[in-house]
Design a protein around this motif. Structure first.
Motif, PDB file in Angstrom:
ATOM      1  N   TYR A 181       0.834  -1.203   0.000  1.00 59.39           N
ATOM      2  CA  TYR A 181       0.000   0.000   0.000  1.00 59.39           C
ATOM      3  C   TYR A 181       0.876   1.263   0.000  1.00 59.39           C
ATOM      4  O   TYR A 181       1.964   1.271   0.585  1.00 59.39           O
TER       5      TYR A 181
ATOM      6  N   TYR B  11       0.240   5.165   1.356  1.00 58.46           N
ATOM      7  CA  TYR B  11      -0.615   6.103   2.062  1.00 58.46           C
ATOM      8  C   TYR B  11       0.065   7.473   2.064  1.00 58.46           C
ATOM      9  O   TYR B  11       1.292   7.571   2.087  1.00 58.46           O
TER      10      TYR B  11
ATOM     11  N   GLN C 146       0.104  11.022   4.393  1.00 58.95           N
ATOM     12  CA  GLN C 146      -0.314  11.525   5.692  1.00 58.95           C
ATOM     13  C   GLN C 146       0.122  12.973   5.865  1.00 58.95           C
ATOM     14  O   GLN C 146       1.321  13.274   5.852  1.00 58.95           O
TER      15      GLN C 146
ATOM     16  N   LYS D 137      -3.122  14.381  10.883  1.00 58.92           N
ATOM     17  CA  LYS D 137      -4.230  13.693  10.207  1.00 58.92           C
ATOM     18  C   LYS D 137      -3.938  12.201  10.152  1.00 58.92           C
ATOM     19  O   LYS D 137      -2.791  11.785  10.254  1.00 58.92           O
ATOM     20  N   PRO D 138      -4.972  11.387   9.958  1.00 58.58           N
ATOM     21  CA  PRO D 138      -4.713   9.955   9.790  1.00 58.58           C
ATOM     22  C   PRO D 138      -4.151   9.664   8.408  1.00 58.58           C
ATOM     23  O   PRO D 138      -4.268  10.505   7.504  1.00 58.58           O
ATOM     24  N   PRO D 139      -3.555   8.490   8.228  1.00 61.26           N
ATOM     25  CA  PRO D 139      -3.086   8.112   6.887  1.00 61.26           C
ATOM     26  C   PRO D 139      -4.261   8.035   5.917  1.00 61.26           C
ATOM     27  O   PRO D 139      -5.364   7.618   6.280  1.00 61.26           O
TER      28      PRO D 139
ATOM     29  N   LEU E  60      -5.400   6.546   2.209  1.00 60.10           N
ATOM     30  CA  LEU E  60      -5.017   5.535   1.219  1.00 60.10           C
ATOM     31  C   LEU E  60      -4.883   6.139  -0.180  1.00 60.10           C
ATOM     32  O   LEU E  60      -5.740   6.919  -0.623  1.00 60.10           O
TER      33      LEU E  60
ATOM     34  N   GLU F  83      -7.156   5.244  -5.371  1.00 64.92           N
ATOM     35  CA  GLU F  83      -8.155   6.104  -4.746  1.00 64.92           C
ATOM     36  C   GLU F  83      -8.211   7.469  -5.430  1.00 64.92           C
ATOM     37  O   GLU F  83      -8.055   8.514  -4.795  1.00 64.92           O
TER      38      GLU F  83
ATOM     39  N   LEU G  25       3.966  13.223   4.548  1.00 64.85           N
ATOM     40  CA  LEU G  25       4.674  11.979   4.863  1.00 64.85           C
ATOM     41  C   LEU G  25       4.030  10.880   4.018  1.00 64.85           C
ATOM     42  O   LEU G  25       2.803  10.695   4.062  1.00 64.85           O
TER      43      LEU G  25
ATOM     44  N   LEU H 201       3.679   7.012   3.380  1.00 63.33           N
ATOM     45  CA  LEU H 201       3.875   5.758   4.100  1.00 63.33           C
ATOM     46  C   LEU H 201       3.616   4.574   3.175  1.00 63.33           C
ATOM     47  O   LEU H 201       2.617   4.537   2.468  1.00 63.33           O
TER      48      LEU H 201
ATOM     49  N   GLY I 266      -6.422  -6.489   7.559  1.00 65.94           N
ATOM     50  CA  GLY I 266      -6.302  -5.156   8.148  1.00 65.94           C
ATOM     51  C   GLY I 266      -5.037  -4.967   8.950  1.00 65.94           C
ATOM     52  O   GLY I 266      -4.738  -3.856   9.395  1.00 65.94           O
TER      53      GLY I 266
ATOM     54  N   LEU J 119      -1.784  -4.132   9.039  1.00 65.23           N
ATOM     55  CA  LEU J 119      -0.788  -3.505   8.185  1.00 65.23           C
ATOM     56  C   LEU J 119       0.525  -3.301   8.932  1.00 65.23           C
ATOM     57  O   LEU J 119       0.537  -2.924  10.103  1.00 65.23           O
TER      58      LEU J 119
ATOM     59  N   PHE K 175       3.653  -0.928   8.640  1.00 61.99           N
ATOM     60  CA  PHE K 175       4.041   0.330   7.997  1.00 61.99           C
ATOM     61  C   PHE K 175       5.551   0.523   8.045  1.00 61.99           C
ATOM     62  O   PHE K 175       6.219   0.118   9.004  1.00 61.99           O
ATOM     63  N   GLY K 176       6.067   1.186   7.016  1.00 63.94           N
ATOM     64  CA  GLY K 176       7.429   1.686   7.065  1.00 63.94           C
ATOM     65  C   GLY K 176       7.465   2.983   7.853  1.00 63.94           C
ATOM     66  O   GLY K 176       6.436   3.485   8.312  1.00 63.94           O
ATOM     67  N   GLU K 177       8.692   3.536   7.996  1.00 66.39           N
ATOM     68  CA  GLU K 177       8.846   4.779   8.751  1.00 66.39           C
ATOM     69  C   GLU K 177       8.384   6.003   7.960  1.00 66.39           C
ATOM     70  O   GLU K 177       8.206   7.074   8.525  1.00 66.39           O
TER      71      GLU K 177
ATOM     72  N   LEU L 270      -9.016  -2.341  14.752  1.00 67.37           N
ATOM     73  CA  LEU L 270      -7.579  -2.379  15.052  1.00 67.37           C
ATOM     74  C   LEU L 270      -7.186  -1.077  15.724  1.00 67.37           C
ATOM     75  O   LEU L 270      -7.806  -0.034  15.496  1.00 67.37           O
TER      76      LEU L 270
ATOM     77  N   TYR M  65      -3.708   1.311  16.301  1.00 66.48           N
ATOM     78  CA  TYR M  65      -2.329   1.579  15.916  1.00 66.48           C
ATOM     79  C   TYR M  65      -1.798   2.738  16.761  1.00 66.48           C
ATOM     80  O   TYR M  65      -2.563   3.620  17.178  1.00 66.48           O
TER      81      TYR M  65
ATOM     82  N   GLU N 259       7.634   8.496  12.740  1.00 68.19           N
ATOM     83  CA  GLU N 259       7.595   7.062  12.456  1.00 68.19           C
ATOM     84  C   GLU N 259       6.277   6.707  11.771  1.00 68.19           C
ATOM     85  O   GLU N 259       5.353   7.513  11.736  1.00 68.19           O
ATOM     86  N   GLY N 260       6.222   5.481  11.258  1.00 65.95           N
ATOM     87  CA  GLY N 260       4.953   4.990  10.736  1.00 65.95           C
ATOM     88  C   GLY N 260       4.128   4.367  11.855  1.00 65.95           C
ATOM     89  O   GLY N 260       4.661   4.032  12.913  1.00 65.95           O
ATOM     90  N   PRO N 261       2.827   4.209  11.644  1.00 66.41           N
ATOM     91  CA  PRO N 261       1.982   3.570  12.670  1.00 66.41           C
ATOM     92  C   PRO N 261       2.410   2.125  12.915  1.00 66.41           C
ATOM     93  O   PRO N 261       2.869   1.433  12.002  1.00 66.41           O
TER      94      PRO N 261
ATOM     95  N   PHE O 115      -4.394   5.652  16.768  1.00 65.70           N
ATOM     96  CA  PHE O 115      -5.433   5.605  15.744  1.00 65.70           C
ATOM     97  C   PHE O 115      -6.237   4.323  15.881  1.00 65.70           C
ATOM     98  O   PHE O 115      -5.670   3.229  15.970  1.00 65.70           O
TER      99      PHE O 115
ATOM    100  N   ARG P   1     -12.554  -2.200   9.633  1.00 62.05           N
ATOM    101  CA  ARG P   1     -12.627  -2.796   8.308  1.00 62.05           C
ATOM    102  C   ARG P   1     -13.877  -3.653   8.224  1.00 62.05           C
ATOM    103  O   ARG P   1     -14.242  -4.346   9.173  1.00 62.05           O
TER     104      ARG P   1
ATOM    105  N   LEU Q 123      -9.441  -0.109   4.830  1.00 57.67           N
ATOM    106  CA  LEU Q 123      -9.266   0.186   6.241  1.00 57.67           C
ATOM    107  C   LEU Q 123      -9.635   1.655   6.452  1.00 57.67           C
ATOM    108  O   LEU Q 123      -9.116   2.530   5.757  1.00 57.67           O
TER     109      LEU Q 123
ATOM    110  N   PHE R 126      -9.598   4.815   9.000  1.00 59.76           N
ATOM    111  CA  PHE R 126      -8.906   5.288  10.190  1.00 59.76           C
ATOM    112  C   PHE R 126      -9.709   6.356  10.917  1.00 59.76           C
ATOM    113  O   PHE R 126     -10.367   7.195  10.278  1.00 59.76           O
ATOM    114  N   GLY R 127      -9.650   6.321  12.247  1.00 56.72           N
ATOM    115  CA  GLY R 127     -10.131   7.443  13.036  1.00 56.72           C
ATOM    116  C   GLY R 127      -9.144   8.589  12.927  1.00 56.72           C
ATOM    117  O   GLY R 127      -8.054   8.443  12.366  1.00 56.72           O
TER     118      GLY R 127
END
Lengths: 116, 115
Positions: free
Chosen positions: A33, A35, A37, A41-43, A45, A58, A88, A90, A103, A105, A107-109, B33, B35, B41-43, B88, B92, B103, B105-106
């Motif tokens: 995936y 994403y 960000q 805010k949330p990631p 997609l 998307e 950012l 991701l 679900g 997932l 994630f990378g940094e 889920l 996170y 960093e990533g989640p 977060f 799903r 997915l 996210f909140g």
């Protein structure tokens, strides 16, 4: 190995540049995936690949072009970006798109992109 | 589309205190889920829940999948400075035939812990 590795960690580019973000995982995951960000805010997609085929786009502008050369690698090619694309980025992977663990997932940094 | 309401938006607590946050949805989910994302960093996945009513722990973290399938809670007991970050929730939905929805996210709960 439970890591998703992203390079570069930071990228600054002009609006006329062409650059790429890279992502690699060696967990045998079949879904990958991208994403986006923004701060606080949330990631959000962008793209999903399943078994190296694009499964979800998307409605991302064509200045972002994903590529999945093999099951371990995912690239995001960037061209003619706008300052509002600064964010950012991701990369994530999951075992697949089916089943309850879809679900979960990893994630990378992230790659912090600044467009001037 | 599906939306998740996560609250509180932010929390400032003293080290050692317990923390509680929750997510609610206007529609049902099959998977919830939680996170955590540290700065820069990533989640990272903390807990995954697959069954209505399920209560799952991971160390000092406990999460529950609401009976109505429209909500989930995360509790952190005896908070420590390294609990700082953004939490977060994510939900799903599984369609008939097994294909997964995206997915969702909140908006996140930012936790600050004062030593």
């Amino acid at each position: 190995d439970t890591e998703v590795t992203q390079t570069p960690k930071h990228l600054v580019m002009g609006m006329t540049n062409k650059k790429s973000l890279k992502c690699e995982q060696h967990m045998g995951h079949r879904a990958m995936y991208w994403y986006k960000q923004k701060a606080k805010k949330p990631p959000e997609l962008m793209f999903v690949y399943s078994y190296e085929k694009l499964s979800i786009n998307e409605s991302v502008p064509s200045r972002f072009s994903p590529e999945c050369p093999n099951s371990s690698l995912l690239n995001l090619h960037l061209h003619a970006l706008q300052p509002e694309d600064s964010a950012l980025y991701l990369c994530a992977s999951s075992q697949g798109l089916m089943g309850p663990t879809a679900g979960e997932l990893f994630f990378g940094e992230g790659s912090r992109l600044t467009v001037l | 589309g599906q939306q998740l309401n996560q609250s509180p938006q932010s929390m400032f607590i003293q080290e050692g205190e317990d923390v509680s946050m929750n997510c609610t949805s206007s529609s049902i989910f099959n998977t919830w889920l939680w996170y955590k994302q540290d700065p820069g960093e990533g989640p990272v996945l903390l807990i995954a829940l697959y069954k209505a009513g399920e209560l799952t722990s991971n160390g000092r973290l406990t999460a529950q999948f609401g009976i109505t399938r429209k909500d989930s809670f995360l509790n952190i007991s005896a908070s420590i400075p390294s609990d700082v970050g953004i939490y977060f929730c994510a939900g799903r939905f599984t369609y008939y035939g097994g294909s997964q929805g995206n997915l969702i996210f909140g908006k996140g709960t930012k936790l600050s812990v004062k030593p």
